[in-house]
Design a protein around this motif. Structure first.
Motif, PDB file in Angstrom:
ATOM      1  N   LEU A   1       0.833  -1.210   0.000  1.00 43.00           N
ATOM      2  CA  LEU A   1       0.000   0.000   0.000  1.00 43.00           C
ATOM      3  C   LEU A   1       0.864   1.254   0.000  1.00 43.00           C
ATOM      4  O   LEU A   1       0.554   2.236  -0.679  1.00 43.00           O
ATOM      5  CB  LEU A   1      -0.939   0.013   1.218  1.00 43.00           C
ATOM      6  CG  LEU A   1      -2.098  -0.975   1.188  1.00 43.00           C
ATOM      7  CD1 LEU A   1      -2.830  -0.976   2.531  1.00 43.00           C
ATOM      8  CD2 LEU A   1      -3.059  -0.618   0.068  1.00 43.00           C
TER       9      LEU A   1
ATOM     10  N   SER B   1       1.049   4.103  -2.957  1.00 45.64           N
ATOM     11  CA  SER B   1       0.647   5.485  -2.660  1.00 45.64           C
ATOM     12  C   SER B   1       1.590   6.502  -3.272  1.00 45.64           C
ATOM     13  O   SER B   1       1.187   7.608  -3.600  1.00 45.64           O
ATOM     14  CB  SER B   1       0.593   5.710  -1.147  1.00 45.64           C
ATOM     15  OG  SER B   1       1.898   5.746  -0.597  1.00 45.64           O
TER      16      SER B   1
ATOM     17  N   SER C   1      -3.286   6.721  -5.267  1.00 43.14           N
ATOM     18  CA  SER C   1      -2.552   5.562  -5.753  1.00 43.14           C
ATOM     19  C   SER C   1      -2.456   5.679  -7.268  1.00 43.14           C
ATOM     20  O   SER C   1      -3.461   5.849  -7.954  1.00 43.14           O
ATOM     21  CB  SER C   1      -3.282   4.286  -5.359  1.00 43.14           C
ATOM     22  OG  SER C   1      -2.608   3.172  -5.870  1.00 43.14           O
TER      23      SER C   1
END
Length: 145
Positions: free
Chosen positions: A40, A44, A64
């Motif tokens: 993640l 990002s 993202s």
């Protein structure tokens, strides 16, 4: 007199932050949780993990960005086609000028007739390229508004 000289010496260094981060929290993750957190974080595009975690904790918007290599390759080829068409247009103008300059009008017209046929074929190719581009955009490029 000694007190005044000491106060002038402390002007160097970094200016203190207005709102320094002084509180520290520690938490532990399993291997799966850590892998998910790292994926993640990478998706990002944020430069620091601490800022990423804070943005997730306090619900700030996370962006993202996914880069599709196929789409980038398609875009590069389309740009290449565009530059080739421009250069062909420039060459076309130069050829027409040279034909009328060095040949009689009848011979120049005969050569231009052949050139016109090739230009018509190129226009058909251009229409096909535009159609393929529109199909690609409809199928593969998702526009979010």
């Amino acid at each position: 007199m000694n007190e005044n000289s000491n106060s002038k010496q402390n002007k160097g260094g970094r200016k203190p932050k207005l709102n320094p981060s002084t509180h520290r929290h520690v938490f532990r993750l399993t291997d799966e949780e850590n892998a998910k957190l790292l994926s993640l974080f990478e998706a990002s595009g944020m430069p620091k993990k601490a800022k990423f975690i804070i943005s997730q904790l306090f619900g700030k918007e996370m962006k993202s960005v996914k880069i599709d290599k196929g789409t980038v390759d398609f875009y590069m080829r389309l740009t290449s086609f565009h530059s080739q068409f421009r250069s062909i247009g420039v060459n076309y103008n130069q050829i027409v000028k040279l034909l009328y300059k060095h040949f009689t009008e009848k011979k120049a017209a005969a050569f231009l007739y052949k050139l016109e046929k090739q230009t018509a074929e190129m226009a058909m190719l251009c229409q096909q390229i535009i159609q393929i581009t529109e199909e690609f955009e409809a199928k593969h490029l998702k526009k979010q508004r």
